[in-house]
Design an enzyme around this catalytic site. Structure first.
Site, mmCIF file in Angstrom:
data_model
loop_
_atom_site.group_PDB
_atom_site.id
_atom_site.type_symbol
_atom_site.label_atom_id
_atom_site.label_comp_id
_atom_site.label_asym_id
_atom_site.label_seq_id
_atom_site.Cartn_x
_atom_site.Cartn_y
_atom_site.Cartn_z
ATOM 1 N N CYS A 101 -5.632 13.291 12.844
ATOM 2 C CA CYS A 101 -5.289 11.924 12.466
ATOM 3 C C CYS A 101 -5.252 11.098 13.741
ATOM 4 O O CYS A 101 -4.804 11.585 14.786
ATOM 5 C CB CYS A 101 -3.917 11.943 11.801
ATOM 6 S SG CYS A 101 -3.124 10.352 11.741
ATOM 7 N N ARG A 157 0.756 14.643 13.271
ATOM 8 C CA ARG A 157 1.228 14.444 11.900
ATOM 9 C C ARG A 157 1.190 15.718 11.048
ATOM 10 O O ARG A 157 0.415 15.815 10.084
ATOM 11 C CB ARG A 157 0.454 13.313 11.219
ATOM 12 C CG ARG A 157 0.608 12.004 11.959
ATOM 13 C CD ARG A 157 -0.045 10.862 11.241
ATOM 14 N NE ARG A 157 0.727 10.344 10.129
ATOM 15 C CZ ARG A 157 0.275 9.453 9.272
ATOM 16 N NH1 ARG A 157 -0.933 8.997 9.373
ATOM 17 N NH2 ARG A 157 1.047 9.022 8.299
ATOM 18 N N LYS A 205 0.839 -1.211 0.000
ATOM 19 C CA LYS A 205 0.000 0.000 0.000
ATOM 20 C C LYS A 205 0.869 1.253 0.000
ATOM 21 O O LYS A 205 0.640 2.169 -0.785
ATOM 22 C CB LYS A 205 -0.901 0.001 1.243
ATOM 23 C CG LYS A 205 -1.594 1.329 1.502
ATOM 24 C CD LYS A 205 -2.471 1.303 2.734
ATOM 25 C CE LYS A 205 -1.760 1.573 4.042
ATOM 26 N NZ LYS A 205 -1.455 2.991 4.320
ATOM 27 N N ASN A 206 1.848 1.291 0.897
ATOM 28 C CA ASN A 206 2.612 2.528 1.063
ATOM 29 C C ASN A 206 3.635 2.769 -0.050
ATOM 30 O O ASN A 206 4.286 3.815 -0.065
ATOM 31 C CB ASN A 206 3.284 2.555 2.442
ATOM 32 C CG ASN A 206 2.269 2.782 3.541
ATOM 33 O OD1 ASN A 206 1.105 3.117 3.263
ATOM 34 N ND2 ASN A 206 2.683 2.606 4.784
ATOM 35 N N ARG A 241 -8.634 -0.791 4.658
ATOM 36 C CA ARG A 241 -7.765 0.246 4.075
ATOM 37 C C ARG A 241 -6.402 -0.337 3.704
ATOM 38 O O ARG A 241 -5.741 0.183 2.793
ATOM 39 C CB ARG A 241 -7.551 1.379 5.079
ATOM 40 C CG ARG A 241 -8.747 2.251 5.321
ATOM 41 C CD ARG A 241 -8.360 3.448 6.150
ATOM 42 N NE ARG A 241 -7.058 3.930 5.728
ATOM 43 C CZ ARG A 241 -6.102 4.375 6.547
ATOM 44 N NH1 ARG A 241 -6.317 4.426 7.834
ATOM 45 N NH2 ARG A 241 -4.942 4.779 6.077
ATOM 46 N N ASP A 248 4.929 0.706 11.963
ATOM 47 C CA ASP A 248 3.733 0.049 11.434
ATOM 48 C C ASP A 248 3.610 -1.416 11.873
ATOM 49 O O ASP A 248 2.620 -2.074 11.541
ATOM 50 C CB ASP A 248 3.703 0.134 9.898
ATOM 51 C CG ASP A 248 3.423 1.556 9.415
ATOM 52 O OD1 ASP A 248 3.015 2.394 10.235
ATOM 53 O OD2 ASP A 248 3.635 1.816 8.220
HETATM 54 C C1 EPZ Z 1 4.466 6.997 6.268
HETATM 55 O O1 EPZ Z 1 3.753 8.079 6.875
HETATM 56 C C2 EPZ Z 1 3.501 5.849 6.180
HETATM 57 N N1 EPZ Z 1 2.369 6.217 5.347
HETATM 58 C C3 EPZ Z 1 3.050 5.452 7.575
HETATM 59 O O2 EPZ Z 1 2.227 4.320 7.474
HETATM 60 C C4 EPZ Z 1 4.264 5.102 8.405
HETATM 61 O O3 EPZ Z 1 3.868 4.808 9.718
HETATM 62 C C5 EPZ Z 1 5.267 6.258 8.412
HETATM 63 O O4 EPZ Z 1 5.585 6.632 7.057
HETATM 64 C C6 EPZ Z 1 6.554 5.947 9.138
HETATM 65 O O5 EPZ Z 1 7.168 4.833 8.568
HETATM 66 C C7 EPZ Z 1 2.441 6.081 4.030
HETATM 67 O O6 EPZ Z 1 3.458 5.718 3.471
HETATM 68 C C8 EPZ Z 1 1.212 6.374 3.257
HETATM 69 P P1 EPZ Z 1 6.681 10.445 8.162
HETATM 70 P P2 EPZ Z 1 4.345 9.531 6.782
HETATM 71 O O7 EPZ Z 1 6.611 11.617 7.291
HETATM 72 O O8 EPZ Z 1 5.094 9.657 5.524
HETATM 73 C C9 EPZ Z 1 6.739 13.802 11.590
HETATM 74 C C10 EPZ Z 1 0.249 3.033 7.823
HETATM 75 O O9 EPZ Z 1 -0.284 2.501 8.836
HETATM 76 N N2 EPZ Z 1 6.562 14.803 10.530
HETATM 77 O O10 EPZ Z 1 7.883 9.552 8.039
HETATM 78 O O11 EPZ Z 1 3.234 10.463 7.073
HETATM 79 C C11 EPZ Z 1 5.530 12.924 11.764
HETATM 80 O O12 EPZ Z 1 4.533 13.557 12.541
HETATM 81 C C12 EPZ Z 1 0.831 4.430 7.886
HETATM 82 O O13 EPZ Z 1 0.301 2.484 6.717
HETATM 83 C C13 EPZ Z 1 6.663 16.143 10.859
HETATM 84 O O14 EPZ Z 1 6.912 16.501 12.021
HETATM 85 O O15 EPZ Z 1 5.373 9.527 8.011
HETATM 86 C C14 EPZ Z 1 6.131 11.706 12.421
HETATM 87 O O16 EPZ Z 1 6.304 11.947 13.788
HETATM 88 C C15 EPZ Z 1 0.578 5.109 9.195
HETATM 89 N N3 EPZ Z 1 6.474 17.070 9.877
HETATM 90 C C16 EPZ Z 1 7.510 11.605 11.763
HETATM 91 O O17 EPZ Z 1 7.783 12.919 11.239
HETATM 92 C C17 EPZ Z 1 6.197 16.715 8.593
HETATM 93 O O18 EPZ Z 1 6.035 17.598 7.756
HETATM 94 C C18 EPZ Z 1 7.608 10.610 10.612
HETATM 95 O O19 EPZ Z 1 6.562 10.886 9.680
HETATM 96 C C19 EPZ Z 1 6.115 15.343 8.257
HETATM 97 C C20 EPZ Z 1 6.304 14.402 9.254
#
Ligand code: EPZ
Length: 429
Positions: free
Chosen positions: A126, A131, A22-23, A408, A316
């Protein structure tokens, strides 16, 4: 609303085919906006999130066709989707669509790169934490994009196009890296992304972009270099296997005992989690085109884990691992460092008899001899499947409500587990 009923206690034996990730599929589908040619994606999982993103892309004017099944393909054989963004009619992504799936915010990158403007709703709340999107906007601003927030929308403008830039992320972000990568492919000059996410899904996106004509080196390391090109063209790409689905079923087998081959997947995508399973007392081995997971009657050992960006233990898989540890001997400390508030499953696991105490960013799990079935509520995608894992080992019946969360991200979950001996059924409301 549908619910899933599980009668626990049956070991799992057999073969589980792993779906496309998915991701990886979601950013790949979004990348179709970067070209006016057709992007053909194979092995796309049949999931609610994929369908939702098709609707969002359709709103921008992307046409898609889904190829019919070939002889011998089952309902779980991934689908082939052809995406055609030759006539984008709208560079705005509205609130009612973006609020349903956070990843759809990432359309901002190809839209601004190809059309010089984009207007995308802020994603909003969320279930697994705040996030924010500040780092995605930081990356775009570094490339010369002017950003304003108007009425809950991010309005991005770059009338003269994007410029290559140094983007040093203060923290590792998958979404930030995807956005920087997509935007930089069409920027003028060279972009260097420092402290880039190294997740396999980043590599999968980069490989597809390279086939589309992008010039990218270093994907999979923390320094990615992108030389912008004037245009990208169409290609065909096969979505990588889902490492989280793989890890989830590996933990299910660890929980119930049995012997299962996870087919069409690769151990290097989740080596850390597989190593942890070995420490727990599960036999894990690479086999031709997959992974064999085997546990005989012996008990589970408690192991401490801390979630980390790839190649660390994935956030995850945190909920699923917690479910497993509820039955292990001793005490396990599970620390969540990626998302705050990703412990909603704790209260639901407690309904099955698990003993878990929260301590700041950690959960302390005291293994118990038995779990007992109960009605429970799914709260987010990975939390829901942790309840499935617990239910498979609990005595008696567990009923999981709000299963749309599962739909999902887990393709044909009941069929895949059912064929391996699980007593699991979906009850349609
Ligand atoms: C991706 O989310 C995945 N989603 C998530 O999977 C996964 O848990 C996550 O990466 C971490 O591996 C998809 O790929 C669609 P990040 P993403 O940007 O990209 C902070 C699932 O269950 N952050 O790596 O949104 C954020 O809040 C989902 O399939 C900021 O602070 O994760 C988090 O604490 C859930 N500012 C950390 O960074 C930003 O602008 C990592 O987030 C962006 C992120």
């Amino acid at each position: 609303m549908d619910r899933i009923k599980i009668t626990g206690g049956a070991p799992l034996n057999g073969v589980i085919p792993i779906s496309g990730a998915k991701n990886a599929a979601l950013p790949l589908m979004i990348a179709s906006l970067l070209t006016g040619d057709t992007l053909e994606l194979r092995n796309v999982p049949r999931l609610a999130d994929v369908n939702q993103l098709l609707r969002i892309l359709g709103n921008h004017g992307i046409d898609h066709t889904i190829t019919g099944k070939r002889p011998g393909q089952t309902s779980e054989t991934g689908q082939t989707i052809r995406l055609d963004a030759s006539s984008v009619i709208d560079t705005c992504a509205p609130y009612d669509l973006v609020s349903r799936m956070r990843a759809s915010f990432w359309v901002i990158a190809p839209l601004i790169a190809r059309f010089g403007e984009a207007c995308v709703s802020m994603p909003g709340g969320c279930a697994i934490g705040t996030r924010p999107v500040d780092l995605l906007l930081f990356a775009l601003e570094r490339m010369g994009v002017r950003i304003e927030i108007e009425g809950g929308y991010v309005v991005a403008r770059a009338p003269k196009g994007l410029k290559g830039a140094e983007i040093a992320f203060p923290k590792v972000t998958v979404s930030g890296t995807h956005v920087a990568l997509m935007a930089a492919t069409l920027a003028d000059g060279t972009t260097v992304v420092e402290n880039a996410a190294r997740e396999p899904e980043i590599v999968d996106l980069a490989e597809c972009l390279i086939k589309m004509g992008a010039k990218i080196t270093g994907a999979g390391t923390s320094r990615i270099v992108i030389d912008g090109v004037a245009r990208l063209h169409g290609t065909t790409h096969t979505v990588m296997p889902d490492r989280i689905e793989t890890g989830t079923y590996a933990m299910a087998v660890a929980m119930t005992g049995g012997d299962v081959t996870l087919e069409n997947t690769r151990p290097e995508f989740l080596q850390n989690a597989l190593d942890v399973l070995s420490q727990v007392g599960v036999e894990v081995s690479a086999v031709n085109d997959g992974i064999r997971v085997h546990r005989n009657g012996t008990g589970l050992r408690s192991v401490d884990v801390t979630t980390d960006p790839f190649p660390g233990f994935p956030t995850d898989l945190q909920a699923q691992f917690m479910a497993l540890m509820t039955r292990a001997e001793g005490t396990s400390r599970i620390r969540e460092t990626i998302f705050e508030n990703r412990f909603m499953h704790v209260q639901e696991l407690a309904r099955l008899g698990a003993q878990i105490r929260l301590d700041g960013d950690a959960a302390i799990v005291q293994g118990v001899e038995r779990l007992k079935g109960a009605p429970v509520m799914a709260t987010d995608l990975r939390a829901s499947v942790s309840l499935v894992i617990a239910g498979l080992a609990a005595e008696g019946e567990t009923e999981i409500h709000r299963v749309y969360h599962l739909d999902r991200g887990f393709e044909a979950l009941e069929a895949k587990l059912g064929r391996c001996g699980a007593r699991i059924e979906r009850i349609s409301a």
